[in-house]
Design an enzyme around this catalytic site. Structure first.
Site, short mmCIF file in Angstrom:
data_model
loop_
_atom_site.label_atom_id
_atom_site.label_comp_id
_atom_site.label_asym_id
_atom_site.label_seq_id
_atom_site.Cartn_x
_atom_site.Cartn_y
_atom_site.Cartn_z
NE ARG A 50 2.46 64.27 49.95
CZ ARG A 50 1.67 63.21 50.10
NH1 ARG A 50 1.45 62.37 49.10
NH2 ARG A 50 1.08 62.96 51.25
CG LEU A 64 -5.77 68.09 52.09
CD1 LEU A 64 -6.43 69.45 52.16
CD2 LEU A 64 -5.96 67.36 53.40
N PRO A 65 -4.72 68.21 47.69
CG PRO A 65 -4.86 69.49 45.74
CD PRO A 65 -5.70 68.85 46.80
CG HIS A 66 -0.31 68.14 50.71
ND1 HIS A 66 -1.35 67.23 50.63
CD2 HIS A 66 0.72 67.48 51.27
CE1 HIS A 66 -0.97 66.09 51.16
NE2 HIS A 66 0.30 66.20 51.54
CB ALA A 67 3.66 70.01 46.56
#
Length: 151
Positions: A50, A64-67
């Site tokens: 991502r 703001l890492p997200h997956a």
């Protein structure tokens, strides 16, 4: 959502990290220890994939890492306050607050709801400062729950 989005065991205060991969891995480890991620390495691969699509650094010192991932059992938010900032790709410099959003593979709406609620609060310097100055994980979890989690 049946499980709370964030709890004190999903918060790390004053983390010492070498880079954003290290920060992400430490937060993934919290999610795995809490039983919210079944395969830490697999989830980290999904988060990295991502991140390669678009940097998730935001102005104000935010990562703001997200997956969405098959390795996530419940929508979750892990938070880290970093002792020293790390480059997260934001135009204004390093991140000292990191929010890792973990959503189950089919959890499109959950992921977007959490992301939108966080984004609305993160523009406020007072919110960011309160998190950075929080003395412990319980306080961070309380602030995020009060300000971000839909009631």
């Amino acid at each position: 959502m049946s499980a709370a989005l964030i709890t004190p065991d999903l918060v790390a205060v004053d983390l010492v990290v070498t880079d954003r991969d290290d920060a992400t891995r430490q937060l993934i480890d919290l999610l795995a220890a809490a039983g919210r991620v079944t395969d830490a390495a697999g989830f980290q691969t999904d988060v990295r994939a991502r991140e390669t699509q678009m940097a998730t650094g935001m102005p104000g010192g935010i990562g703001l890492p997200h997956a969405r991932s098959e390795h996530v059992t419940a929508p979750s938010l892990a938070v880290g306050t970093l002792r020293d900032g790390v480059d997260w790709g934001a135009p204004d410099g390093p991140a000292r607050l990191v929010f890792l959003i973990a959503a189950p593979a089919g959890g499109d709406a959950d992921n977007l709801t959490i992301l939108a609620a966080l984004a609305r609060r993160l523009v406020h310097e007072s919110f960011r400062t309160a998190l950075l100055e929080a003395p412990d994980a319980g306080t961070v979890a309380d602030i995020v729950t009060r300000e971000v989690v839909p009631s």
